[in-house]
Design a protein around this motif. Structure first.
Motif, PDB file in Angstrom:
ATOM      1  N   ARG A  39     -58.087 -96.644  -4.652  1.00  0.00           N
ATOM      2  CA  ARG A  39     -58.616 -95.978  -5.855  1.00  0.00           C
ATOM      3  C   ARG A  39     -58.771 -94.477  -5.599  1.00  0.00           C
ATOM      4  O   ARG A  39     -58.388 -93.643  -6.425  1.00  0.00           O
ATOM      5  CB  ARG A  39     -59.970 -96.614  -6.246  1.00  0.00           C
ATOM      6  CG  ARG A  39     -60.728 -95.850  -7.315  1.00  0.00           C
ATOM      7  CD  ARG A  39     -61.951 -96.592  -7.768  1.00  0.00           C
ATOM      8  NE  ARG A  39     -61.597 -97.626  -8.724  1.00  0.00           N
ATOM      9  CZ  ARG A  39     -61.654 -97.476 -10.054  1.00  0.00           C
ATOM     10  NH1 ARG A  39     -62.083 -96.358 -10.588  1.00  0.00           N
ATOM     11  NH2 ARG A  39     -61.292 -98.448 -10.851  1.00  0.00           N
ATOM     12  N   ILE A  40     -59.328 -94.125  -4.444  1.00  0.00           N
ATOM     13  CA  ILE A  40     -59.522 -92.699  -4.139  1.00  0.00           C
ATOM     14  C   ILE A  40     -58.169 -91.994  -4.053  1.00  0.00           C
ATOM     15  O   ILE A  40     -57.960 -90.925  -4.634  1.00  0.00           O
ATOM     16  CB  ILE A  40     -60.307 -92.518  -2.820  1.00  0.00           C
ATOM     17  CG1 ILE A  40     -61.724 -93.082  -2.958  1.00  0.00           C
ATOM     18  CG2 ILE A  40     -60.362 -91.047  -2.411  1.00  0.00           C
ATOM     19  CD1 ILE A  40     -62.589 -92.947  -1.722  1.00  0.00           C
ATOM     20  N   LEU A  43     -56.641 -91.557  -7.594  1.00  0.00           N
ATOM     21  CA  LEU A  43     -57.363 -90.571  -8.415  1.00  0.00           C
ATOM     22  C   LEU A  43     -57.127 -89.159  -7.899  1.00  0.00           C
ATOM     23  O   LEU A  43     -57.006 -88.208  -8.667  1.00  0.00           O
ATOM     24  CB  LEU A  43     -58.861 -90.900  -8.460  1.00  0.00           C
ATOM     25  CG  LEU A  43     -59.237 -92.134  -9.298  1.00  0.00           C
ATOM     26  CD1 LEU A  43     -60.724 -92.449  -9.166  1.00  0.00           C
ATOM     27  CD2 LEU A  43     -58.893 -91.916 -10.773  1.00  0.00           C
ATOM     28  N   CYS A 215     -63.269 -99.794  -5.631  1.00  0.00           N
ATOM     29  CA  CYS A 215     -63.679 -99.526  -4.243  1.00  0.00           C
ATOM     30  C   CYS A 215     -64.683-100.607  -3.840  1.00  0.00           C
ATOM     31  O   CYS A 215     -65.535-100.994  -4.654  1.00  0.00           O
ATOM     32  CB  CYS A 215     -64.363 -98.160  -4.126  1.00  0.00           C
ATOM     33  SG  CYS A 215     -63.233 -96.767  -4.214  1.00  0.00           S
ATOM     34  N   ARG A 271     -71.008 -92.369  -0.921  1.00  0.00           N
ATOM     35  CA  ARG A 271     -69.721 -91.680  -1.127  1.00  0.00           C
ATOM     36  C   ARG A 271     -69.530 -91.272  -2.585  1.00  0.00           C
ATOM     37  O   ARG A 271     -68.920 -90.238  -2.868  1.00  0.00           O
ATOM     38  CB  ARG A 271     -68.582 -92.616  -0.703  1.00  0.00           C
ATOM     39  CG  ARG A 271     -67.273 -91.899  -0.442  1.00  0.00           C
ATOM     40  CD  ARG A 271     -66.253 -92.891   0.053  1.00  0.00           C
ATOM     41  NE  ARG A 271     -65.206 -92.308   0.821  1.00  0.00           N
ATOM     42  CZ  ARG A 271     -64.337 -93.034   1.526  1.00  0.00           C
ATOM     43  NH1 ARG A 271     -64.432 -94.341   1.561  1.00  0.00           N
ATOM     44  NH2 ARG A 271     -63.374 -92.442   2.194  1.00  0.00           N
ATOM     45  N   CYS A 272     -70.055 -92.099  -3.507  1.00  0.00           N
ATOM     46  CA  CYS A 272     -69.931 -91.795  -4.944  1.00  0.00           C
ATOM     47  C   CYS A 272     -70.941 -90.726  -5.348  1.00  0.00           C
ATOM     48  O   CYS A 272     -70.575 -89.715  -5.947  1.00  0.00           O
ATOM     49  CB  CYS A 272     -70.193 -93.026  -5.801  1.00  0.00           C
ATOM     50  SG  CYS A 272     -69.356 -94.526  -5.309  1.00  0.00           S
ATOM     51  N   CYS A 277     -65.778 -88.496  -2.067  1.00  0.00           N
ATOM     52  CA  CYS A 277     -64.367 -88.839  -2.318  1.00  0.00           C
ATOM     53  C   CYS A 277     -63.689 -87.720  -3.104  1.00  0.00           C
ATOM     54  O   CYS A 277     -62.466 -87.660  -3.162  1.00  0.00           O
ATOM     55  CB  CYS A 277     -64.269 -90.159  -3.082  1.00  0.00           C
ATOM     56  SG  CYS A 277     -65.113 -90.109  -4.671  1.00  0.00           S
ATOM     57  N   VAL A 279     -63.555 -87.337  -6.288  1.00  0.00           N
ATOM     58  CA  VAL A 279     -63.011 -87.731  -7.591  1.00  0.00           C
ATOM     59  C   VAL A 279     -64.036 -88.473  -8.451  1.00  0.00           C
ATOM     60  O   VAL A 279     -63.675 -89.134  -9.424  1.00  0.00           O
ATOM     61  CB  VAL A 279     -61.736 -88.606  -7.414  1.00  0.00           C
ATOM     62  CG1 VAL A 279     -60.579 -87.776  -6.904  1.00  0.00           C
ATOM     63  CG2 VAL A 279     -61.996 -89.802  -6.489  1.00  0.00           C
ATOM     64  N   CYS A 283     -63.827 -91.145 -11.992  1.00  0.00           N
ATOM     65  CA  CYS A 283     -63.784 -92.545 -11.555  1.00  0.00           C
ATOM     66  C   CYS A 283     -64.526 -93.443 -12.548  1.00  0.00           C
ATOM     67  O   CYS A 283     -65.752 -93.334 -12.681  1.00  0.00           O
ATOM     68  CB  CYS A 283     -64.402 -92.651 -10.165  1.00  0.00           C
ATOM     69  SG  CYS A 283     -64.589 -94.348  -9.638  1.00  0.00           S
ATOM     70  N   GLN A 285     -65.145 -96.579 -12.339  1.00  0.00           N
ATOM     71  CA  GLN A 285     -66.054 -97.509 -11.649  1.00  0.00           C
ATOM     72  C   GLN A 285     -67.432 -96.866 -11.467  1.00  0.00           C
ATOM     73  O   GLN A 285     -68.457 -97.439 -11.804  1.00  0.00           O
ATOM     74  CB  GLN A 285     -65.467 -97.877 -10.273  1.00  0.00           C
ATOM     75  CG  GLN A 285     -66.314 -98.852  -9.491  1.00  0.00           C
ATOM     76  CD  GLN A 285     -65.709 -99.190  -8.123  1.00  0.00           C
ATOM     77  OE1 GLN A 285     -64.639 -98.707  -7.755  1.00  0.00           O
ATOM     78  NE2 GLN A 285     -66.381-100.036  -7.369  1.00  0.00           N
TER      79      GLN A 285
HETATM   80  S1  SF4 Z   1     -66.672 -92.441  -6.987  1.00  0.00           S
HETATM   81 FE1  SF4 Z   1     -67.088 -94.152  -5.628  1.00  0.00          FE
HETATM   82  S2  SF4 Z   1     -66.039 -95.875  -6.531  1.00  0.00           S
HETATM   83 FE2  SF4 Z   1     -65.151 -94.032  -7.404  1.00  0.00          FE
HETATM   84  S3  SF4 Z   1     -63.409 -93.481  -6.130  1.00  0.00           S
HETATM   85 FE3  SF4 Z   1     -65.169 -92.373  -5.326  1.00  0.00          FE
HETATM   86  S4  SF4 Z   1     -65.971 -93.725  -3.718  1.00  0.00           S
HETATM   87 FE4  SF4 Z   1     -64.644 -95.006  -5.004  1.00  0.00          FE
END
Ligand code: SF4
Length: 298
Positions: A39-40, A43, A215, A271-272, A277, A279, A283, A285
């Protein structure tokens, strides 16, 4: 990606940050790419032109690049610096740049340099194990020579002499060598195929405009909710518990004059929430989770 200069750092540093040190040669995937969440990766590809990062936040990646340049200058017999190896697997070309190989009579020792924090060094690092074992696979396939060990040369950014003196658990020097467990050739090959498949599927989904694979909790760096038993007027917790029940049980044993209470330290997907990440704002999610959290708080 646009690199901003919000803190007026010298232009020379900005120019270095703008240089693209990352290359995967003529391959379809790099080792770093396939071990990171699909996903990362997707994106990042979709939003690369819209992404922004300030040069001031790139200190450690700049120093990492600098280290590689300096290390390349050190030419020592039986040592190979910065070598990119590629191999075909499952109809794709996979490549990885190996920081250091020490050729010995009974095999090759692979070493990778990593800047890290003292805290992070003491946590599990599955991605280090995955990356190093894929390097081992590439070396054995391309060079037809055995790899005898895998090592990380960890450079600890925030090392403190004082903390080292008072805790044996704390890294005892700012440079630590970490031995990495070795996988069999077959196990690594199966792992690579699994990862390539995940990334291939994610690309198909992205091309068709479908939802990308989510993720996992591990990939989102989930930090669990903790329960801190605290006393009024004291900054640090008396003790931090994994469950509320344990914290409440301890609280019940405290003297009323302690004015103790349980503070809930809400868990999060680090991380979110920290946009590590890069992005998070694109994202779905994460945005969905934010929406749900807002509904819960209303
Ligand atoms: S925001 Fe979170 S769920 Fe979305 S791509 Fe980044 S790490 Fe993954």
């Amino acid at each position: 990606m646009k690199i901003t200069n919000n803190f007026n750092v010298p232009e020379t540093l900005l120019a270095l940050a703008n240089r693209d040190y990352y290359s995967k040669g003529n391959s379809d995937y790099s080792v770093t790419e396939i071990i990171s969440p699909p996903r990362i990766q997707r994106l990042r590809k979709q939003h690369w032109d819209e992404m922004e990062q300030d040069v001031s936040e790139m200190l450690w990646s700049l120093l990492g690049s600098a280290l590689h340049v300096v290390a390349e200058r050190s030419e020592i017999a039986d040592h190979t610096n910065e070598e990119r190896l590629s191999a075909g697997i499952d109809n794709v070309i996979l490549s990885g740049a190996i920081d250091l190989q020490h050729h010995q009579d009974d095999g090759i020792v692979i070493t990778d340099y990593k800047f890290t924090s003292a805290w992070a060094l003491r946590q599990d690092k599955p991605e280090w194990e995955q990356q190093q074992n894929i390097y081992k696979y590439l070396v054995e396939r391309v060079k037809k020579k055995p790899v005898k060990s895998l090592r990380i040369c960890a450079l600890i950014r925030d090392w403190s002499r004082r903390d080292a003196m008072y805790s044996q658990d704390y890294p005892q020097s700012p440079i630590q060598i970490v031995e990495i467990p070795m996988w069999t050739y077959d196990r690594t090959e199966a792992f690579i195929k699994e990862r390539v498949e995940l990334h291939r599927n994610a690309k198909v989904k992205a091309d068709w405009g479908e939802e990308l694979p989510m993720c996992t909790e591990e990939e989102r760096w989930i930090r669990e909710t903790k329960y801190a038993l605290k006393k009024e007027g004291r900054k640090t917790a008396v003790r931090v518990y994994d469950t509320e029940k344990e914290a409440q049980e301890h609280l019940a044993m405290m003297d009323a004059k302690d004015k103790a209470f349980v503070e809930i330290r809400k868990g999060e997907a680090v991380r979110c929430t920290g946009n590590f990440c890069g992005v998070a704002k694109w994202c779905s999610q994460y945005q969905q989770l934010l929406k749900e959290a807002n509904v819960d708080n209303e």
